[in-house]
Design an enzyme around this catalytic site. Structure first.
Site, PDB file in Angstrom:
ATOM      1  N   LYS A   1     -10.517   4.498  -5.964  1.00 31.66           N
ATOM      2  CA  LYS A   1      -9.387   4.768  -6.874  1.00 31.66           C
ATOM      3  C   LYS A   1      -9.685   4.259  -8.295  1.00 31.66           C
ATOM      4  O   LYS A   1     -10.655   3.550  -8.509  1.00 31.66           O
ATOM      5  CB  LYS A   1      -8.121   4.097  -6.334  1.00 31.66           C
ATOM      6  CG  LYS A   1      -7.816   4.403  -4.879  1.00 31.66           C
ATOM      7  CD  LYS A   1      -7.074   5.704  -4.687  1.00 31.66           C
ATOM      8  CE  LYS A   1      -7.066   6.058  -3.218  1.00 31.66           C
ATOM      9  NZ  LYS A   1      -6.054   6.972  -2.782  1.00 31.66           N
TER      10      LYS A   1
HETATM   11  C1  LIG Z   1      -5.605   6.972  -1.386  1.00 32.35           C
HETATM   12  C2  LIG Z   1      -4.347   7.686  -1.089  1.00 32.35           C
HETATM   13  C3  LIG Z   1      -3.316   7.081  -0.343  1.00 32.35           C
HETATM   14  C4  LIG Z   1      -3.354   5.679   0.195  1.00 32.35           C
HETATM   15  O1  LIG Z   1      -4.491   5.324   0.824  1.00 32.35           O
HETATM   16  P1  LIG Z   1      -4.766   3.873   1.405  1.00 32.35           P
HETATM   17  O2  LIG Z   1      -6.143   4.027   1.935  1.00 32.35           O
HETATM   18  O3  LIG Z   1      -3.755   3.600   2.473  1.00 32.35           O
HETATM   19  O4  LIG Z   1      -4.668   2.872   0.305  1.00 32.35           O
HETATM   20  C5  LIG Z   1      -2.141   7.792  -0.169  1.00 32.35           C
HETATM   21  N1  LIG Z   1      -1.982   9.030  -0.677  1.00 32.35           N
HETATM   22  C6  LIG Z   1      -2.937   9.644  -1.385  1.00 32.35           C
HETATM   23  C7  LIG Z   1      -2.679  10.998  -1.940  1.00 32.35           C
HETATM   24  C8  LIG Z   1      -4.171   9.000  -1.592  1.00 32.35           C
HETATM   25  O5  LIG Z   1      -5.137   9.624  -2.285  1.00 32.35           O
END
Ligand SMILES: *Cc1c(COP(=O)(O)O)cnc(C)c1O
Length: 370
Positions: free
Chosen positions: A182
């Site tokens: 991210k």
């Molecule tokens: C990364 C992401 C999440 C959350 O992911 P985690 O691995 O639980 O932190 C939720 N929704 C979207 C659209 C994502 O790209």
């Protein structure tokens, strides 16, 4: 000729500030429930111009707690997008609520407000739009539908709405994720922003077994979870927040270079440009291959030439679990299915070099035979 190193899909920006921050926490002896948690929350909230933020163990955990705080219960329906990471569709199911999909806008790839409106029933208790690939969802249109909103902003740190509110800063519970690919990472982690002090208090309690902030060690007044984020993770988050602008600028630079390097490939669709005052917070660079291209073969050919890529994202409603649980099938959401069948994520991270960008673009052009 020496073999060239593979170009990876994603790579976090980490260095001395993160290392120093972690060591400081280790030496302090307070690894959890310590001072870095509120410090990270306050810095994050200030950055988005929103009153409150709650640090949680993942974006998925944040979605779960945000939906609970929005009042989603057993038997309810939550209208959401089938073009997302599965966490957003799974989260209502944790509360025995049903994710009800509606199709996406073919240009922005976000949940289409008109389709969402048509999917609302008397059981719908919340809307769950996703700011997919960092492009702001049309929040004013969803707000006009008059239902509680939880925003999945896990891909959208740094994005800005047309009215200049940062994504996550409109006051609805908005959920960010800090997995290593991210815009900002704490390894694993997440954050829920909100303008509502009661929601802040509920999430803070429920992430910590249901303890109220002012209660004794063994007094719990509601059901809770362990969705806490450690001080180690929050310290990394604070260091990352200090360099967030530079990391976002790096992603924007790479995206601009990709646009130049991939221009003019017939039938290849690039991510939509910012329009109407919306600003994307760059997360991934996803292209849609020309119609009729064999995507798996393309990904394989890229891999053989040292370029990582992946199908991104597959349609959620066509995943085995969703087909079997809800009877979804091909044709249910045709726009989403068309986009999902052609989408490929290319290597994308702030420190991608000019040479690597050039190599990815040249290789893709070659593999597509253009
Ligand atoms: C990364 C992401 C999440 C959350 O992911 P985690 O691995 O639980 O932190 C939720 N929704 C979207 C659209 C994502 O790209």
């Amino acid at each position: 000729m020496p073999e060239q190193e593979e170009v990876p899909l994603a790579r976090p920006v980490l260095g001395e500030p993160e290392e120093a921050a972690v060591i400081e926490v280790l030496r302090s002896g307070q690894l959890s429930l310590g001072p870095r948690v509120p410090a990270f929350e306050q810095a994050f909230a200030a950055r988005l111009g929103v009153p409150h933020a709650c640090a949680v163990s993942s974006g998925t955990a944040g979605l779960h707690l945000a939906l609970r705080a929005a009042g989603v219960r057993d038997g309810d329906e939550v209208v959401t997008s089938p073009f997302s990471f599965p966490a957003s569709a799974n989260a209502p199911l944790f509360e025995r609520a049903r994710p009800v999909f509606a199709d996406i806008d073919p240009h922005t790839l976000n949940l289409d407000p008109a389709a969402a409106a048509a999917a609302i029933t008397d059981r719908t208790t919340a809307l769950l739009p996703i700011h997919i690939f960092g492009y702001p969802a049309d929040l004013p249109a969803f707000e006009a539908l008059g239902l509680p909103i939880v925003e999945d902003a896990c891909e959208a740190l740094g994005a800005v709405h047309a009215d200049r509110t940062p994504v996550g800063g409109r006051g609805h519970p908005a959920v960010f994720g800090f997995y290593a690919n991210k815009q900002l990472t704490t390894g694993e982690g997440g954050m829920v922003t909100t303008a509502d002090a009661a929601i802040k208090a509920q999430i803070d309690s429920e992430r910590n077994q249901g303890r109220a902030a002012d209660m004794g060690w063994l007094d719990f007044d509601r059901l809770g979870f362990n969705y806490r984020l450690s001080d180690i993770a929050c310290a990394i988050g604070l260091a990352q927040l200090d360099r967030l602008d530079a990391m976002l600028a790096g992603r924007a630079r790479v995206a601009a270079r990709y646009r130049e390097a991939l221009a003019g490939i017939e039938g290849l669709e690039l991510p939509c440009e910012d329009s109407g005052g919306n600003v994307r917070g760059w997360f991934v660079f996803v292209v849609q291959l020309p119609r009729g291209t064999d995507r798996d073969a393309t990904i394989g050919a890229l891999r053989e030439r040292g370029v990582q890529s992946k199908p991104y994202l597959p349609a959620i409603h066509l995943m085995t679990f969703y087909r079997e649980s809800f009877g979804h099938r091909e044709g249910d959401f045709p726009v989403c299915e068309d986009v999902a069948a052609r989408s490929v994520a290319l290597p994308f991270f702030p420190e991608l070099t000019e040479g690597q960008i050039e190599r990815v673009a040249t290789t893709l052009r070659h593999v597509l035979g253009r």
